[in-house]
Design a protein around this motif. Sequence first.
Motif, PDB file in Angstrom:
ATOM      1  N   CYS A 160      13.184  11.826  -2.226  1.00 11.04           N
ATOM      2  CA  CYS A 160      13.115  11.460  -3.493  1.00 11.04           C
ATOM      3  C   CYS A 160      12.064  12.297  -4.029  1.00 11.04           C
ATOM      4  N   MET A 178      16.963  15.192  -4.318  1.00 12.03           N
ATOM      5  CA  MET A 178      16.888  14.030  -4.633  1.00 12.03           C
ATOM      6  C   MET A 178      18.318  13.462  -3.686  1.00 12.03           C
ATOM      7  N   LEU A 207      18.929   7.974  -4.902  1.00 10.34           N
ATOM      8  CA  LEU A 207      18.236   7.059  -4.355  1.00 10.34           C
ATOM      9  C   LEU A 207      16.977   6.427  -5.386  1.00 10.34           C
ATOM     10  N   ILE A 208      16.403   7.359  -6.415  1.00 11.48           N
ATOM     11  CA  ILE A 208      15.643   6.875  -7.468  1.00 11.48           C
ATOM     12  C   ILE A 208      16.352   5.812  -8.153  1.00 11.48           C
ATOM     13  N   ASP A 211       9.696   9.632  -8.738  1.00 16.17           N
ATOM     14  CA  ASP A 211      10.117  10.118  -7.222  1.00 16.17           C
ATOM     15  C   ASP A 211       8.768  10.464  -6.484  1.00 16.17           C
TER      16      ASP A 211
END
Length: 315
Positions: A40, A45, A58-59, A81
């Motif tokens: 992240c 990412m 993911l974020i 992040d």
Amino acid sequence: MYPIKFSNLYYEKIWGGRKLEDYRTNLPKGNIGESWEIACHKNGMSIISNGKYKGKALIEIIKEYKNLIVGDKIYIDKFTDRDFPLLIKIINSNENLSVQVHPNDKYAHRVENDNGKVEAWYIIDCEEGAEIIVGTTGCTKEEFKRSCTEGTVEGCMNKIAVKPGELFLIEPGLLHSIGKGILLAEIQQNSDITYRVYDYHRGRELHIDKALDVVNFNGGTKSLCINNDLVIQNHMNSEKFNIDIYNIKGSYSETSDKDKFFVFTCVEGKGKISFVDEGLRKFIDISILESFLIPAYLGEYILIGDMKLIKSHVF
């Protein structure tokens, strides 16, 4: 909530190779040196590869589900992040990596606007005679600076022969390098800051002045012994993360922690993870070199199979 898996983020490196083809069928062309397994970060990412969140970053799911994913003690209202604490990689060194050093948080925040870096290496496989560099042979700062100018850095480096199953902690300020012929899992603080001091005449940029700002000439590390007869070993406690080694032969049940998430990386064998989602018992396959995230609010889960797992978590 369910155990979350991610697509591999591959990075071609001048020192990379094709070793990951022994384990995977999705390797792109080129000399692949790094596979970011769970990331992240602005430079990589992770995208979810399973379940109802498939295709999301993911974020994105952290911002949507907040502490249910990362935990009550990790989530903050303005989560970015940079606030995700871990970065998990698989590294394949077909050639020597540069001799390098990482800054601590204080220096990295001030100079790079990024996090510092603590990292740990678990040796998955290696060629006979493979070595890593950790620390120096006792040179002074002045001697080391002169060796950088004269191209004799290797003579100042402390080299250690490695074998599969060894675990090393690399703290900020420690000069280090991964030698050729090694496949390892790297668990690290969420950062991508590296200062190179020697690069085997490959022509890449060096960062000697910054490196000299942060090098600890008294630093060192050693292999942490792993007992394969124990089911669980609380193996490494650092300021930034903890590592446990799980030797699963059959099944083992535990419950997630609402304060924090867990990350598991399979370094030997294969198996499954069983959990309950929306009232139904479900199973997800676990293959060697795969990583998966256990959300803080998942609840009970069962690890099943014949496999060795690295469990990474904070505090």
